[in-house]
Design an enzyme around this catalytic site. Structure first.
Site, PDB file in Angstrom:
ATOM      1  N   GLY A 120       0.804  -1.222   0.000  1.00 24.29           N
ATOM      2  CA  GLY A 120       0.000   0.000   0.000  1.00 24.29           C
ATOM      3  C   GLY A 120       0.831   1.264   0.000  1.00 24.29           C
ATOM      4  O   GLY A 120       0.634   2.161  -0.817  1.00 24.29           O
TER       5      GLY A 120
ATOM      6  N   HIS B 183       2.789   6.409  11.676  1.00 27.50           N
ATOM      7  CA  HIS B 183       4.062   5.699  11.874  1.00 27.50           C
ATOM      8  C   HIS B 183       5.185   6.656  12.276  1.00 27.50           C
ATOM      9  O   HIS B 183       6.192   6.216  12.826  1.00 27.50           O
ATOM     10  CB  HIS B 183       4.491   5.009  10.573  1.00 27.50           C
ATOM     11  CG  HIS B 183       4.063   3.566  10.463  1.00 27.50           C
ATOM     12  ND1 HIS B 183       4.178   2.664  11.493  1.00 27.50           N
ATOM     13  CD2 HIS B 183       3.559   2.865   9.414  1.00 27.50           C
ATOM     14  CE1 HIS B 183       3.747   1.467  11.085  1.00 27.50           C
ATOM     15  NE2 HIS B 183       3.357   1.570   9.825  1.00 27.50           N
TER      16      HIS B 183
ATOM     17  N   MET C 225       4.608   3.263   2.167  1.00 27.64           N
ATOM     18  CA  MET C 225       5.751   3.063   3.061  1.00 27.64           C
ATOM     19  C   MET C 225       6.080   4.362   3.793  1.00 27.64           C
ATOM     20  O   MET C 225       6.174   5.427   3.193  1.00 27.64           O
ATOM     21  CB  MET C 225       6.951   2.567   2.222  1.00 27.64           C
ATOM     22  CG  MET C 225       8.214   2.368   3.010  1.00 27.64           C
ATOM     23  SD  MET C 225       8.022   1.061   4.275  1.00 27.64           S
ATOM     24  CE  MET C 225       9.135   1.687   5.527  1.00 27.64           C
TER      25      MET C 225
ATOM     26  N   HIS D  35      -2.372   6.063   8.338  1.00 29.18           N
ATOM     27  CA  HIS D  35      -1.496   4.999   8.834  1.00 29.18           C
ATOM     28  C   HIS D  35      -0.013   5.392   8.692  1.00 29.18           C
ATOM     29  O   HIS D  35       0.750   5.325   9.657  1.00 29.18           O
ATOM     30  CB  HIS D  35      -1.797   3.704   8.080  1.00 29.18           C
ATOM     31  CG  HIS D  35      -0.996   2.532   8.524  1.00 29.18           C
ATOM     32  ND1 HIS D  35      -1.453   1.617   9.438  1.00 29.18           N
ATOM     33  CD2 HIS D  35       0.248   2.119   8.182  1.00 29.18           C
ATOM     34  CE1 HIS D  35      -0.533   0.700   9.646  1.00 29.18           C
ATOM     35  NE2 HIS D  35       0.510   0.974   8.885  1.00 29.18           N
ATOM     36  N   GLU D  36       0.376   5.799   7.495  1.00 27.63           N
ATOM     37  CA  GLU D  36       1.800   6.130   7.276  1.00 27.63           C
ATOM     38  C   GLU D  36       2.190   7.350   8.104  1.00 27.63           C
ATOM     39  O   GLU D  36       3.283   7.409   8.653  1.00 27.63           O
ATOM     40  CB  GLU D  36       2.107   6.359   5.795  1.00 27.63           C
ATOM     41  CG  GLU D  36       1.687   5.239   4.852  1.00 27.63           C
ATOM     42  CD  GLU D  36       2.061   3.835   5.287  1.00 27.63           C
ATOM     43  OE1 GLU D  36       3.094   3.663   5.965  1.00 27.63           O
ATOM     44  OE2 GLU D  36       1.308   2.891   4.964  1.00 27.63           O
TER      45      GLU D  36
HETATM   46  N1  B3K Z   1       5.654  -0.665   6.729  1.00 24.25           N
HETATM   47  C1  B3K Z   1       5.149  -0.822   5.390  1.00 24.25           C
HETATM   48  C2  B3K Z   1       5.083  -2.235   4.937  1.00 24.25           C
HETATM   49  C3  B3K Z   1       6.362  -2.781   4.441  1.00 24.25           C
HETATM   50  C4  B3K Z   1       6.152  -4.139   3.836  1.00 24.25           C
HETATM   51  C5  B3K Z   1       7.448  -4.760   3.456  1.00 24.25           C
HETATM   52  N2  B3K Z   1       7.244  -5.992   2.710  1.00 24.25           N
HETATM   53  C6  B3K Z   1       3.817  -0.191   5.221  1.00 24.25           C
HETATM   54  C7  B3K Z   1       3.024  -0.046   6.448  1.00 24.25           C
HETATM   55  O1  B3K Z   1       2.678  -0.975   7.129  1.00 24.25           O
HETATM   56  O2  B3K Z   1       2.749   1.072   6.792  1.00 24.25           O
HETATM   57 ZN    ZN Z   2       2.309   0.119   8.861  1.00 23.35          ZN
END
Ligand code: B3K
Ligand code: ZN
Length: 874
Positions: A266, A306, A268, A302-303
């Site tokens: 989706g 993070h 990063m 979501h991103e």
């Molecule tokens: N952290 C990334 C996902 C990475 C997947 C690697 N195969 C997106 C997310 O969860 O926000």
């Molecule tokens: Zn995530």
């Protein structure tokens, strides 16, 4: 220098975690970008951590051409290349290390590391992609300050982006230019990002709660500027929400989002420079449906979230992935619920847990939210780690309450900001801040599988008491036979015959709605219960468990009407449907016709006509569980019977409620298109009505008229899905018209590919094969592949599981191609094969033999190897 290789992939275990012998405090990267030969110079400051002066420095590397190694400016020859590692020896305690590597972005079809997407360059480094850029300590507990200089042709790549702040730039005389970036926050390599290309940019800004200005920039392919507004709005909403609900403020002066067309998942969360699948950025009313908009809001949120839960506090090792993912999913779910409808969001999330996550728990890849053993880390970005992980956080939130939970978050940041932490650190912070004992609760992190909670109740009319006996048991899962009792927050409510709530009391004292179930068997006795009550249980899905209780139809219909909480009303409706789906599967197997009692139809009619309910919620009430979810209720799945029952129940509901469906459909006809919640909710119910009406005599006319009149993609797609599912005569013309209109736009065509994949027609597979020749289709693009191929294999069970095995042979062909070009996408696609043991003997044999063919492929990627091996040995 020596070189060694081995072939059999090896597993890593959580229990083997060791601190690194060296760390890297600073890294200065220079990229000289070229499609096939990009030179990467990495200058690192390396510091020995332990006191073993002989310790070797073992750097990770993959698909790299090594050009040179220098230590403190001198060419270094004390190194060896060993099976994906560069091992340096005879090193001083602290030194400057310079490594030059050459990489080929154009040949990188795995879309991990540095690769070309369309005309531009971009990166994806989580989990272990940075090692495809340079040799490095590619592990999340090594945190370094990054400086990045990018050199590229100025005309082709006017934008050169990386993490942090732009600190310098300049022109070179050969038509090339450079930009240098510096990220002030130390970070692990998986959060590194680089983007180079030519884009349209949507700019805005945000003033944080402390009054700082943050520049916001969204980069999209040229010509797509009219599709970036919703992403920008969602970003600003996210920033504000995180300040208001969690007290968390953004920490850099710039936040960039780049939308790319070739992306394995989706999006990063790279520090300051998110890279997004264009699916989760680009939208306007003509191209995107309401659910696309909701997806954009959730993923942008979501991103962004993070930045604190993932970036400021990261993971010590990849076994701890749920530390950032479960928590961040919980945060994005809360964001969507606070901004939109809480019940509708909760229902959508619960459907995912009860459907595909429970299925994962039953399969050969079953693992706890904190896995113990991993061969390919990319295989563990799972529904278990993400969605069940979020449920585990939600249970803590339920047990602690919002205030204690926020106190726990605060303490977590006080203790771990700027470090790489563990899941246990998080639980400890929650425990310390609240004083609530979470010792047994911790088992949710180590125990795999779905607990079954069986409940029995008894009313004692003489003593006016009501007892609730709760037994929990978790069935064995792959590789984990023994199970222990868990701490389950079990939310209940009692109603009297008038639908009034009965206050819970035990031993003369009021009792909280959330019972602490901790033992294998526990009985809770409530006093002053004047009459036989109706119990509502597992309210809000207070734990990710399967509830077993022998409800009568009357009780379920009562709860559908009287439960105070909308989720509980929906859930009662689902339980009622489940009863009749199970019954009718047996009926179909015995060769008889599907039946649904009038009282049950009336209950759904009542919901449809209830003017006090949110229309979006009514649409959920009227949605049957998916064939996949139903399959999960059985030890041996009868795909054809399930398909027949779902079809027949849809038909019965459509026929019996035709007048009401039509009346509601007409009454919801919309004026001006708008994206506010009320307008979306109306579209949701109106289109749900259409999906039923498609199965009535007027269906073809209604669907044809809606397709012709639609001024937005939600209504267009609703008409097309209705035509597809009901196989209406108008289907073909609509499909042709849509393809003519949108062939140039892959993202929009994905909707059309999805309809081809889920086409219920007998010859669906033949159509799918033909569709692969459509000019907009490419197996190289993960979105296209998922829309067509994955939707056929995973979401068209009746056709994929065709008795002749044709669906299985097709999947093997695709997997064989993707095994070499893009193993991560292949590894997602293989999922339907992993459930082969749940089918009849003949289908089992067929699927097993496909798995065996895959197991002997030349160069079987680690990703597929891990799943194939587990499936075969289960
Ligand atoms: N952290 C990334 C996902 C990475 C997947 C690697 N195969 C997106 C997310 O969860 O926000
Ligand atoms: Zn995530």
């Amino acid at each position: 220098m020596t070189e060694q290789t081995s072939t059999q992939p090896t597993a890593k275990y959580r229990s083997d975690y060791r601190k690194p012998d060296y760390t890297i405090t600073d890294i200065d990267l220079t990229f000289d970008l070229n499609d096939t030969k990009t030179q990467v110079t990495a200058q690192s400051k390396v510091v020995r951590m332990g006191d073993n002066a002989d310790a070797k420095l073992v750097l990770d590397g993959d698909e790299l051409e090594l050009v040179s190694v220098t230590v403190n400016g001198e060419a270094w020859s004390a190194y060896a290349k060993e099976d994906g590692h560069l091992v340096l020896s005879d090193l001083p305690a602290e030194f400057d290390l310079t490594i030059v590597t050459m990489i080929n972005p154009e040949a990188n079809t795995a879309l991990e590391g540095l690769y070309k997407s369309g005309g531009g360059f971009c990166t994806q480094c989580e989990a272990e992609g940075f090692r495809r850029i340079t040799y490095y300590l590619d592990r999340p507990d090594v945190l370094a300050r990054f400086t990045t200089k990018i050199i590229a042709d100025k005309a082709a790549f006017p934008f050169l982006l990386s993490n942090g702040n732009r600190i310098a730039e300049g022109d070179l005389d050969n038509g090339r230019h450079w930009v240098q970036w510096q990220d002030p926050f130390p970070k692990p390599s998986y959060l590194f990002a680089l983007v180079a290309g030519d884009f349209d940019v949507l700019r805005d800004n945000y003033t944080t709660m402390s009054g700082r200005n943050v520049e916001l920039e969204i980069f999209v392919d040229k010509g797509n500027l009219d599709r970036a507004d919703y992403a920008m709005t969602s970003l600003k909403n996210s920033m504000k929400w995180d300040e208001e609900r969690f007290g968390l403020e953004y920490d850099l002066d710039i936040y960039m989002i780049v939308a790319v067309d070739f992306f394995n998942m989706g999006a990063m969360e790279n520090k300051g420079l998110n890279v997004f699948n264009s699916k989760f950025v680009l939208a306007n009313p003509k191209t995107a449906t309401d659910s696309d908009y909701q997806g954009i809001e959730a993923v942008i949120g979501h991103e962004y979230f993070h930045n604190w839960t993932g970036n400021r506090v990261t993971c010590r090792d990849w076994f701890q992935l749920s530390l950032k993912e479960g928590l961040t999913v919980f945060r994005d779910q809360e964001f969507s619920s606070d901004l939109g409808s809480r019940p509708v969001n909760r229902i959508a999330n619960v459907r995912i847990v009860r459907g595909p996550q429970f299925a994962e728990d039953r399969g050969p890849m079953s693992h706890p939210i904190r896995p113990e053993k991993v061969i390919e880390m990319n295989n563990f970005y799972t529904l278990t780690v993400y969605e069940k992980g979020s449920e585990v956080i939600r249970m803590m939130h339920t047990l602690l309450g919002e205030a204690n939970f926020q106190a726990g978050m605060k303490l977590y940041f006080e203790c771990h900001d700027g470090t790489a932490a563990t899941c246990d650190d998080f639980v400890q912070a929650m425990e310390n801040a609240s004083g609530i004992d979470l010792s047994r609760f911790r088992r949710w992190y180590s125990q795999a599988g779905t607990p079954v909670v069986a409940v029995e109740t008894a009313y004692d009319a003489d003593n006016k008491s009501y007892s609730v006996t709760v037994k929990q048991q978790t069935p064995p899962t792959a590789g984990q036979e023994e199970k222990l009792p868990l701490h389950i927050p079990f939310d209940i409510e009692l109603y009297d015959s008038k639908g009034e709530v009965i206050a819970l009391q035990s031993n003369g004292k009021p009792v909280h709605n959330v019972l602490d179930v901790k033992e294998e068997e526990q009985t809770f006795v409530f006093e002053n219960v004047a009459e036989q009550p109706v119990i509502s249980m597992l309210r809000e899905f207070s734990a990710p468990v399967i509830l077993e209780y022998d409800y009568s139809d009357q009780e379920l219909i009562f709860l559908m009407i009287h439960a105070r909480n909308e989720f509980a009303r929906w859930d009662a409706g689902q339980m009622l449907l489940a009863k009749y789906i199970r019954k009718n599967v047996a009926v179909v197997q015995a060769g008889n016709a599907v039946e649904l009692p009038e009282a049950v139809v009336d209950a759904f009619r009542g919901a449809l006509l209830d003017e006090n309910l949110d229309p979006a919620f009514i649409a959920e009430m009227l949605t049957l569980p998916s064939e996949n979810e139903i399959a999960g209720w059985y030890k041996q799945v009868d795909v054809d019977a399930i398909n027949a029952v779902v079809g027949a129940l849809t038909q019965i509901l459509a026929t019996d409620m035709e007048d009401e469906l039509l009346a509601i459909y007409r009454s919801l006809a919309q004026g001006e298109y708008s994206l506010d919640h009320a307008a979306m909710a109306k579209r949701a119910l109106r289109n749900k009505c259409l999906s039923y009406l498609a199965h009535t005599a007027t269906g073809n006319d209604l669907v044809t008229a809606q397709y012709a009149a639609a001024d937005n993609m939600t209504d267009t797609m609703a008409a097309m899905s209705a035509a597809n599912n009901a196989q209406l005569p108008c289907r073909e013309a609509q499909m042709a018209d849509f393809s003519d209109k949108w062939t140039h736009d892959g993202l929009v065509m994905d909707k059309w590919f999805m309809l081809q994949g889920t086409n219920p027609a007998e010859n669906a597979l033949e159509n799918v094969r033909n569709t692969m020749n459509h000019p907009a289709f490419s197996l190289k693009n993960p979105n296209r592949t998922r829309s067509l191929v994955a939707s056929f294999c995973a979401n068209n069970p009746a056709r994929f599981h065709a008795k002749d095995g044709s669906g299985y042979a097709f999947l093997t062909e695709i997997l064989t191609a993707l095994n070499t070009s893009n193993p991560q996408v292949a590894s997602r696609l293989i999922e339907p094969f992993l459930k082969y043991r749940q089918y009849d003997e003949a289908r089992q044999q067929l699927m097993r033999s496909e798995l065996e063919k895959l197991s002997v492929l030349d160069n079987l990627a680690k990703d597929l190897f891990e799943k194939v091996q587990k499936a075969l040995e289960q």
